[in-house]
Write a protein that holds these residues in place. Structure first.
Motif, PDB file in Angstrom:
ATOM      1  N   ILE A   7       0.814  -1.078  -0.033  1.00  9.44           N
ATOM      2  CA  ILE A   7      -0.113  -0.005  -0.010  1.00  9.44           C
ATOM      3  C   ILE A   7       0.682   1.257   0.094  1.00  9.44           C
ATOM      4  O   ILE A   7       1.527   1.494   0.956  1.00  9.44           O
ATOM      5  N   THR A   8       0.847   2.075  -1.132  1.00 15.29           N
ATOM      6  CA  THR A   8       1.724   3.381  -1.155  1.00 15.29           C
ATOM      7  C   THR A   8       1.151   4.421  -0.423  1.00 15.29           C
ATOM      8  O   THR A   8      -0.232   4.351  -0.241  1.00 15.29           O
ATOM      9  N   GLY A   9       1.956   5.141   0.248  1.00 15.34           N
ATOM     10  CA  GLY A   9       1.356   6.382   0.903  1.00 15.34           C
ATOM     11  C   GLY A   9       0.544   5.898   2.034  1.00 15.34           C
ATOM     12  O   GLY A   9      -0.526   6.368   2.223  1.00 15.34           O
ATOM     13  N   SER A  10       1.093   5.077   2.884  1.00 11.21           N
ATOM     14  CA  SER A  10       0.120   4.356   4.038  1.00 11.21           C
ATOM     15  C   SER A  10       0.746   4.612   5.348  1.00 11.21           C
ATOM     16  O   SER A  10       0.396   3.828   6.304  1.00 11.21           O
ATOM     17  N   THR A  11       1.397   5.545   5.507  1.00  8.85           N
ATOM     18  CA  THR A  11       1.847   5.771   6.892  1.00  8.85           C
ATOM     19  C   THR A  11       0.883   6.680   7.687  1.00  8.85           C
ATOM     20  O   THR A  11       1.109   7.125   8.792  1.00  8.85           O
ATOM     21  N   SER A  12      -0.018   7.207   6.996  1.00 10.38           N
ATOM     22  CA  SER A  12      -1.209   7.973   7.482  1.00 10.38           C
ATOM     23  C   SER A  12      -2.519   8.029   6.713  1.00 10.38           C
ATOM     24  O   SER A  12      -2.368   7.468   5.659  1.00 10.38           O
ATOM     25  N   GLY A  13      -3.460   8.621   6.941  1.00 15.05           N
ATOM     26  CA  GLY A  13      -4.725   8.766   6.365  1.00 15.05           C
ATOM     27  C   GLY A  13      -5.325   7.551   5.705  1.00 15.05           C
ATOM     28  O   GLY A  13      -5.351   6.640   6.432  1.00 15.05           O
ATOM     29  N   ILE A  14      -5.840   7.867   4.689  1.00 17.02           N
ATOM     30  CA  ILE A  14      -6.540   6.669   3.739  1.00 17.02           C
ATOM     31  C   ILE A  14      -5.583   5.326   3.867  1.00 17.02           C
ATOM     32  O   ILE A  14      -5.912   4.274   4.071  1.00 17.02           O
ATOM     33  N   GLY A  15      -4.460   5.846   3.197  1.00 23.51           N
ATOM     34  CA  GLY A  15      -3.681   4.379   3.212  1.00 23.51           C
ATOM     35  C   GLY A  15      -3.151   3.497   4.430  1.00 23.51           C
ATOM     36  O   GLY A  15      -3.259   2.400   4.340  1.00 23.51           O
ATOM     37  N   GLY A  50      -3.644  -5.510  13.958  1.00 21.37           N
ATOM     38  CA  GLY A  50      -4.500  -6.433  13.198  1.00 21.37           C
ATOM     39  C   GLY A  50      -4.382  -7.881  13.084  1.00 21.37           C
ATOM     40  O   GLY A  50      -5.059  -8.604  12.857  1.00 21.37           O
ATOM     41  N   GLY A  51      -2.935  -8.308  13.165  1.00 25.22           N
ATOM     42  CA  GLY A  51      -2.680  -9.809  13.144  1.00 25.22           C
ATOM     43  C   GLY A  51      -1.552 -10.232  11.871  1.00 25.22           C
ATOM     44  O   GLY A  51      -0.948 -11.200  11.949  1.00 25.22           O
ATOM     45  N   GLY A  52      -1.688  -9.300  10.857  1.00 29.75           N
ATOM     46  CA  GLY A  52      -0.571  -9.683   9.979  1.00 29.75           C
ATOM     47  C   GLY A  52       0.936  -9.067  10.250  1.00 29.75           C
ATOM     48  O   GLY A  52       1.043  -8.308  11.018  1.00 29.75           O
ATOM     49  N   LYS A  53       1.718  -9.529   9.508  1.00 31.70           N
ATOM     50  CA  LYS A  53       3.164  -9.271   9.614  1.00 31.70           C
ATOM     51  C   LYS A  53       3.540  -8.035   8.877  1.00 31.70           C
ATOM     52  O   LYS A  53       2.765  -7.801   7.838  1.00 31.70           O
ATOM     53  N   VAL A  54       4.184  -6.805   9.340  1.00 28.09           N
ATOM     54  CA  VAL A  54       4.224  -5.565   8.686  1.00 28.09           C
ATOM     55  C   VAL A  54       5.641  -5.228   8.672  1.00 28.09           C
ATOM     56  O   VAL A  54       6.455  -5.430   9.442  1.00 28.09           O
ATOM     57  N   ILE A  55       5.986  -4.736   7.540  1.00 32.08           N
ATOM     58  CA  ILE A  55       7.273  -4.097   7.167  1.00 32.08           C
ATOM     59  C   ILE A  55       7.098  -2.656   6.464  1.00 32.08           C
ATOM     60  O   ILE A  55       5.908  -2.476   6.193  1.00 32.08           O
ATOM     61  N   HIS A  56       8.004  -1.592   6.668  1.00 34.39           N
ATOM     62  CA  HIS A  56       7.945  -0.430   6.061  1.00 34.39           C
ATOM     63  C   HIS A  56       9.113  -0.292   5.121  1.00 34.39           C
ATOM     64  O   HIS A  56      10.112  -0.721   5.312  1.00 34.39           O
ATOM     65  N   ASN A  57       8.967   0.290   3.799  1.00 34.24           N
ATOM     66  CA  ASN A  57       9.543   0.652   2.832  1.00 34.24           C
ATOM     67  C   ASN A  57       9.424   2.079   2.569  1.00 34.24           C
ATOM     68  O   ASN A  57       8.544   2.486   2.244  1.00 34.24           O
ATOM     69  N   PRO A  58      10.677   2.944   2.673  1.00 35.19           N
ATOM     70  CA  PRO A  58      10.527   4.181   2.516  1.00 35.19           C
ATOM     71  C   PRO A  58      10.488   4.677   1.087  1.00 35.19           C
ATOM     72  O   PRO A  58      11.022   5.867   0.743  1.00 35.19           O
ATOM     73  N   ALA A  59      10.593   3.914   0.083  1.00 32.83           N
ATOM     74  CA  ALA A  59      10.478   4.091  -1.363  1.00 32.83           C
ATOM     75  C   ALA A  59      10.105   5.566  -1.798  1.00 32.83           C
ATOM     76  O   ALA A  59       8.687   5.662  -1.397  1.00 32.83           O
ATOM     77  N   ASP A  60      10.684   6.227  -2.374  1.00 35.61           N
ATOM     78  CA  ASP A  60      10.164   7.646  -2.903  1.00 35.61           C
ATOM     79  C   ASP A  60       9.225   7.475  -4.114  1.00 35.61           C
ATOM     80  O   ASP A  60       9.860   6.996  -5.133  1.00 35.61           O
ATOM     81  N   MET A  61       8.116   7.846  -4.139  1.00 37.89           N
ATOM     82  CA  MET A  61       7.065   7.800  -5.106  1.00 37.89           C
ATOM     83  C   MET A  61       7.396   8.472  -6.457  1.00 37.89           C
ATOM     84  O   MET A  61       6.960   8.373  -7.652  1.00 37.89           O
ATOM     85  N   THR A  62       8.523   9.355  -6.361  1.00 34.96           N
ATOM     86  CA  THR A  62       8.797  10.251  -7.656  1.00 34.96           C
ATOM     87  C   THR A  62       9.912   9.410  -8.287  1.00 34.96           C
ATOM     88  O   THR A  62      10.342   9.782  -9.401  1.00 34.96           O
ATOM     89  N   LYS A  63      10.448   8.122  -7.547  1.00 40.27           N
ATOM     90  CA  LYS A  63      11.784   7.627  -8.309  1.00 40.27           C
ATOM     91  C   LYS A  63      11.338   6.118  -8.525  1.00 40.27           C
ATOM     92  O   LYS A  63      11.262   5.497  -7.896  1.00 40.27           O
ATOM     93  N   PRO A  64      11.367   5.854  -9.933  1.00 40.71           N
ATOM     94  CA  PRO A  64      11.161   4.640 -10.273  1.00 40.71           C
ATOM     95  C   PRO A  64      12.046   3.329  -9.982  1.00 40.71           C
ATOM     96  O   PRO A  64      11.515   2.135  -9.762  1.00 40.71           O
ATOM     97  N   ASP A  65      13.397   3.995  -9.896  1.00 43.36           N
ATOM     98  CA  ASP A  65      14.389   2.841  -9.227  1.00 43.36           C
ATOM     99  C   ASP A  65      13.953   2.301  -7.969  1.00 43.36           C
ATOM    100  O   ASP A  65      13.841   1.214  -7.483  1.00 43.36           O
ATOM    101  N   GLU A  66      13.357   3.404  -6.955  1.00 39.97           N
ATOM    102  CA  GLU A  66      13.107   2.787  -5.675  1.00 39.97           C
ATOM    103  C   GLU A  66      11.620   2.144  -5.495  1.00 39.97           C
ATOM    104  O   GLU A  66      11.572   1.540  -4.806  1.00 39.97           O
ATOM    105  N   ILE A  67      10.795   2.524  -6.583  1.00 44.19           N
ATOM    106  CA  ILE A  67       9.520   1.953  -6.620  1.00 44.19           C
ATOM    107  C   ILE A  67       9.934   0.412  -7.027  1.00 44.19           C
ATOM    108  O   ILE A  67       9.273  -0.674  -6.210  1.00 44.19           O
ATOM    109  N   ALA A  68      10.731   0.025  -7.851  1.00 46.63           N
ATOM    110  CA  ALA A  68      10.838  -1.185  -8.445  1.00 46.63           C
ATOM    111  C   ALA A  68      11.510  -1.969  -7.301  1.00 46.63           C
ATOM    112  O   ALA A  68      11.388  -3.060  -6.959  1.00 46.63           O
ATOM    113  N   ALA A  69      12.530  -1.419  -6.542  1.00 43.41           N
ATOM    114  CA  ALA A  69      13.264  -2.075  -5.448  1.00 43.41           C
ATOM    115  C   ALA A  69      12.293  -2.374  -4.484  1.00 43.41           C
ATOM    116  O   ALA A  69      12.415  -3.516  -3.771  1.00 43.41           O
ATOM    117  N   MET A  70      11.375  -1.424  -3.862  1.00 42.61           N
ATOM    118  CA  MET A  70      10.095  -1.774  -3.064  1.00 42.61           C
ATOM    119  C   MET A  70       9.263  -3.009  -3.355  1.00 42.61           C
ATOM    120  O   MET A  70       9.186  -3.703  -2.517  1.00 42.61           O
TER     121      MET A  70
END
Length: 257
Positions: A7-15, A50-70
């Motif tokens: 889920i992108t943009g998920s550290t606050s709000g709707i995400g 909620g019960g699931g396993k959770v990790i955080h990835n800080p990929a910058d959504m303006t950078k395609p290489d970081e998105i691919a790595a995420m």
């Protein structure tokens, strides 16, 4: 076997709301977004409750290489990505002739192009399993326009076209692709634009809420994060297997007008 949701943009709000709701169904979750270490740790804890396993990835959504790595990291950690929710978004309010070029580029990159990059990375694994759910968080502004939001409205209209196109391409692959079109949800994104709207329109912040934001919604009430999250959970479920290539509005009647 637990499903995995990115889920992108998920550290606050709707995400974050969607992340919490999907975790409650047993899904593993890859959170993405900016924030202080304390904010991110709090988001991880809230979702993990909620019960699931959770990790955080800080990929910058303006950078395609970081998105691919995420996306590669998510698949490596949990297996294939089963659910992709493209939620990352920013807003900027200004007249078109004064709209900063760098803001236009940034909004298009985060609100539209990032979804292209995540989808193209997720689809091979989904098609191999013949199962997948892609949910794009669009907006009522994917269907109608408002003044002073040229980049945001353009990006959200683009998300609608991307949703339909990808849905047709994968219609026989067991993958559904849909958009959710919320009206105004009282998230940090909306709260931050209230003073900007007041300044641009020359009115008070209270008038922005009553005469600009909620004027568009016949119910005269904000959509809640929990309502959007519940809709996302449904679209990710087996019950929604024949819903694809479309949008679901959750806007208090805005687009009925």
């Amino acid at each position: 076997m637990a499903r995995t949701a990115v889920i992108t943009g998920s550290t606050s709000g709707i995400g974050l709301g969607i992340a919490r709701a999907l975790s409650a169904t047993g899904a593993n979750v890859v959170l993405n977004g900016f924030g202080s270490r304390e904010e991110i740790d709090a988001a991880i804890a809230a979702v993990a409750a909620g019960g699931g396993k959770v990790i955080h990835n800080p990929a910058d959504m303006t950078k395609p290489d970081e998105i691919a790595a995420m996306m590669a990291s998510a698949a490596e950690t949990f297996g294939t990505v089963d659910i992709l929710v493209n939620n990352a978004g920013i807003q900027y309010v200004e007249k078109i002739e004064d709209f900063p070029v760098e803001k236009w580029d940034q909004i298009i990159a985060i609100n539209l192009s990032s979804a292209f990059h995540t989808i193209r990375a997720a689809l091979p694994g989904m098609k191999a399993k013949k199962n997948g759910r892609i949910i794009n968080i669009a907006s009522a502004h994917g269907l109608v326009a408002s003044p002073f939001k040229s980049a945001y409205v353009a990006a959200k209209h683009g998300i609608m076209g991307l949703t339909k196109t990808v849905a047709l391409e994968v219609a026989e692959a067991g993958v559904t692709v849909n958009a959710i079109c919320p009206g105004y949800v009282l998230t940090p994104l909306v709260e931050r634009q209230i003073p900007d709207q007041a300044k641009t329109r020359g009115i008070t912040e209270e008038q922005v809420v009553s005469d600009v934001l909620l004027k568009a919604q016949p119910t005269k009430d904000f959509v809640t994060v929990e309502q959007v999250a519940a809709l996302a959970v449904f679209l990710a479920s087996d019950a929604a297997a024949q819903i694809t290539g479309t949008h679901v509005s959750i806007d208090g009647g805005w687009t009925a007008q």
